[in-house]
Design an enzyme around this catalytic site. Structure first.
Site, PDB file in Angstrom:
ATOM      1  N   CYS A 144     -30.535  36.188  58.350  1.00  0.00           N
ATOM      2  CA  CYS A 144     -31.760  35.397  58.148  1.00  0.00           C
ATOM      3  C   CYS A 144     -32.655  35.508  59.376  1.00  0.00           C
ATOM      4  O   CYS A 144     -32.180  35.465  60.499  1.00  0.00           O
ATOM      5  CB  CYS A 144     -31.427  33.924  57.955  1.00  0.00           C
ATOM      6  N   TYR A 173     -35.637  55.638  39.387  1.00  0.00           N
ATOM      7  CA  TYR A 173     -34.785  54.837  40.286  1.00  0.00           C
ATOM      8  C   TYR A 173     -34.247  53.641  39.478  1.00  0.00           C
ATOM      9  O   TYR A 173     -34.404  52.496  39.857  1.00  0.00           O
ATOM     10  CB  TYR A 173     -35.564  54.330  41.502  1.00  0.00           C
ATOM     11  N   GLU A 214     -31.704  58.156  37.817  1.00  0.00           N
ATOM     12  CA  GLU A 214     -31.019  57.491  38.925  1.00  0.00           C
ATOM     13  C   GLU A 214     -30.056  58.472  39.592  1.00  0.00           C
ATOM     14  O   GLU A 214     -29.412  59.271  38.924  1.00  0.00           O
ATOM     15  CB  GLU A 214     -30.270  56.256  38.364  1.00  0.00           C
ATOM     16  N   CYS A 230     -39.526  47.069  47.369  1.00  0.00           N
ATOM     17  CA  CYS A 230     -38.960  46.089  48.295  1.00  0.00           C
ATOM     18  C   CYS A 230     -39.512  46.302  49.703  1.00  0.00           C
ATOM     19  O   CYS A 230     -39.016  45.717  50.657  1.00  0.00           O
ATOM     20  CB  CYS A 230     -37.441  46.167  48.288  1.00  0.00           C
TER      21      CYS A 230
HETATM   22  N1  SAH Z   1     -34.457  49.466  39.136  1.00  0.00           N
HETATM   23  C1  SAH Z   1     -33.106  49.145  39.509  1.00  0.00           C
HETATM   24  C2  SAH Z   1     -32.642  49.751  40.827  1.00  0.00           C
HETATM   25  C3  SAH Z   1     -33.590  49.683  41.986  1.00  0.00           C
HETATM   26  S1  SAH Z   1     -32.910  50.045  43.570  1.00  0.00           S
HETATM   27  C4  SAH Z   1     -32.901  47.647  39.527  1.00  0.00           C
HETATM   28  O1  SAH Z   1     -33.851  46.886  39.536  1.00  0.00           O
HETATM   29  O2  SAH Z   1     -31.744  47.216  39.512  1.00  0.00           O
HETATM   30  C5  SAH Z   1     -33.249  51.701  43.811  1.00  0.00           C
HETATM   31  C6  SAH Z   1     -32.319  52.654  43.094  1.00  0.00           C
HETATM   32  O3  SAH Z   1     -32.757  53.970  43.400  1.00  0.00           O
HETATM   33  C7  SAH Z   1     -30.860  52.589  43.517  1.00  0.00           C
HETATM   34  O4  SAH Z   1     -30.065  52.430  42.365  1.00  0.00           O
HETATM   35  C8  SAH Z   1     -30.600  53.945  44.179  1.00  0.00           C
HETATM   36  O5  SAH Z   1     -29.294  54.431  43.953  1.00  0.00           O
HETATM   37  C9  SAH Z   1     -31.625  54.815  43.510  1.00  0.00           C
HETATM   38  N2  SAH Z   1     -32.092  55.999  44.234  1.00  0.00           N
HETATM   39  C10 SAH Z   1     -32.198  56.169  45.571  1.00  0.00           C
HETATM   40  N3  SAH Z   1     -32.767  57.357  45.854  1.00  0.00           N
HETATM   41  C11 SAH Z   1     -33.021  57.950  44.664  1.00  0.00           C
HETATM   42  C12 SAH Z   1     -33.623  59.204  44.292  1.00  0.00           C
HETATM   43  N4  SAH Z   1     -34.050  60.051  45.208  1.00  0.00           N
HETATM   44  N5  SAH Z   1     -33.754  59.474  42.984  1.00  0.00           N
HETATM   45  C13 SAH Z   1     -33.314  58.599  42.039  1.00  0.00           C
HETATM   46  N6  SAH Z   1     -32.747  57.408  42.343  1.00  0.00           N
HETATM   47  C14 SAH Z   1     -32.594  57.090  43.633  1.00  0.00           C
END
Ligand code: SAH
Length: 492
Positions: free
Chosen positions: A80, A351, A372, A448
């Site tokens: 935190c 992603y 993903e 994020c």
């Molecule tokens: N939309 C999802 C996950 C978001 S987090 C949710 O809301 O739960 C981002 C995701 O991107 C993670 O699962 C990670 O494994 C994936 N990721 C990271 N780099 C990536 C890439 N180059 N291509 C595809 N996915 C990727």
């Protein structure tokens, strides 16, 4: 100004890591444990040409937003950064941070921002925690979190952001280690066995739900602020008995392939109501990365289940899953609103993790395609589609920057809406370029990190898109991070 100087500073802002920022003699000083509005006496620890780092000696005048942190290790713990700031002020700070990044990095003079979606209660919201195990000076084992910027472990088994059951689980694991003389992993030497204990719980195990039930859901959920009463009363939740529904996953990360007497550990952990999954994760690398690639099931299933917005998700230890389920529902709701689906659209969800957003969208779209990089997550995504009888979602394992261009060039794929939710570093340029070629009517960008969001939005705007809306969403209360959803559209 030089090292060991003592200076009086007014704290004006936070940096990206949540350090207070003040100015003196035309130089910038970063001071941990201060909040915006404090006037503090500080001691310079390290000085560069134009900036330096200082340590808080004492607060001379408290910021009107200063509150006492409920957690006893709020300052040393790296988790935190904003616990000493009134929650309402945390939200205002986060909104301002997003606005600044959109203006400065994105070049949007007046970004179209919606009010931040705040939480009712900024504690007991996290469904996941990863505790490193360490030994104190007297040789006693303990678990906790890393201090900011270092790998010193701060003793904290009951993080107030997480589920209460974490402490019970850690006590059992630590006892087991003491009893069978199992060594914690030592980063310096690469020796020792137990590295981390990762715990994930389903939404029912978290505080807000317990609290709302006990109180007949009397407290309204503030849209853009926080209900002061609920904030003051959150501590009362300590007296509420733990709920017994919901599922728990424990994954012990080890520098080896085998945990001594693991059946005894399983016996003790298995007695906790809700325990559904006990696994080992094998990580023998000399690395900061917490989890290795291999999972060994010790007991139960290899996953737990959670429900968000009426959709069931199974989550494996290695899959990404949003850490704040209550706010996730609001975040995905906003993404769905921005996607503005009628049922005819083809949607790409880049992603996609375990397909959370994809399955939300699939209910309102003609077809959804998820991409993903983590194979376990895609396995979960496919199972999740089945679990919810969703047949119009298809998933691909691979890097977004490879899968999307390939699908476009080889198959000439089409998209009406593209949703992206990349990690902090944002989208690779090739992903942005391919999106510009595919030219969907709308792009929904979930992020994020508002700095990389602003950078990518600027790039897409240079390619003909227009930024319509941005909605900051609280996901990480008491830390300086903030989640966002942005809507861009292309006017033909
Ligand atoms: N939309 C999802 C996950 C978001 S987090 C949710 O809301 O739960 C981002 C995701 O991107 C993670 O699962 C990670 O494994 C994936 N990721 C990271 N780099 C990536 C890439 N180059 N291509 C595809 N996915 C990727």
């Amino acid at each position: 100004m030089k090292k060991d100087d003592i200076v009086i500073l007014k704290i004006e802002d936070f940096n990206t890591e949540g350090l207070g920022i003040g100015h003196s003699e035309g130089l910038t000083l970063f001071v941990k444990d201060t909040i915006i509005g404090d006037v503090a006496e500080v001691k310079v620890m390290k000085m560069k040409k134009t900036y330096g780092y200082a340590r808080l000696l004492c607060i001379l005048t408290s910021s009107p937003d200063r509150v006492e942190a409920p957690c006893p290790v709020a300052r040393p713990c790296g988790g935190c950064q904003l616990q000493e700031m009134r929650y309402e002020a945390q939200l205002r700070f986060k909104e301002q941070k997003v606005r600044n990044n959109l203006q400065r990095i994105g070049g949007f003079p007046d970004p179209p921002m919606e009010p931040i979606i705040g939480m009712k209660t900024p504690f007991r919201y996290r469904n996941k925690a990863q505790f490193p195990i360490s030994r104190d000076k007297n040789g006693k084992l303990f678990a906790g979190f890393y201090a900011g910027r270092t790998h010193t472990v701060i003793d904290c088994r009951d993080c107030l952001l997480g589920a209460k059951v974490n402490q019970t689980i850690l006590d059992i694991v630590l006892n087991h280690m003491e009893k069978y003389h199992i060594q914690p992993y030592d980063e310096a030497t690469g020796k020792g066995l137990v590295r981390h204990v990762m715990i994930r719980v389903s939404s029912e195990m978290l505080y807000e739900e317990n609290y709302a039930e006990e109180n007949g859901n009397a407290l309204s959920i503030a849209h853009d602020g926080v209900n002061e009463e609920s904030f003051c009363n959150w501590q009362r939740a300590e007296t509420i008995p733990e709920k017994t529904s919901g599922q728990i996953m424990v994954c012990v990360v080890i520098n080896g392939t085998f945990l001594p007497e693991s059946e005894r550990l399983v016996q003790a952990l298995g007695a906790i109501p809700g325990m559904a999954s006990i696994t080992l994760n094998i990580n023998r690398e000399r690395t900061n990365v917490i989890m290795g690639r291999q999972i060994k099931l010790l007991w139960g299933q290899e996953f737990i289940e959670d429900t968000i917005g009426g959709i069931r998700f199974r989550i494996s230890p290695l899959s990404f899953y949003q850490v704040n389920p209550r706010q996730t529902e609001k975040l995905y709701g906003k993404a769905l609103e921005y996607a503005d689906l009628t049922g005819k659209e083809t949607v790409w969800d880049l992603y996609c993790g375990i397909g959370t957003i994809s399955l939300f969208l699939a209910q309102k779209a003609r077809a959804v395609y998820g991409v993903e990089i983590v194979p376990d997550a895609i396995r979960d995504a496919r199972q999740n589609a089945q679990l919810n009888h969703i047949t119009n979602a298809e998933f691909f394992v691979g890097k977004a920057e490879e899968v999307l261009p390939e699908k476009y060039e080889k198959e000439g794929i089409h998209a009406d809406v593209i949703v992206v939710d990349p990690p902090r570093k944002g989208c690779e340029q090739s992903v942005l370029d391919t999106m510009l070629k595919i030219r969907p009517e709308r792009i929904v960008y979930v992020s994020c990190d508002s700095a990389t969001l602003a950078r990518d939005l600027k790039y897409l705007c240079a390619g003909g898109y227009e930024l319509r809306k941005v909605c900051p969403t609280e996901m990480f209360a008491n830390s300086c991070h903030v989640e966002n959803v942005a809507l861009m559209s292309y006017e033909r």
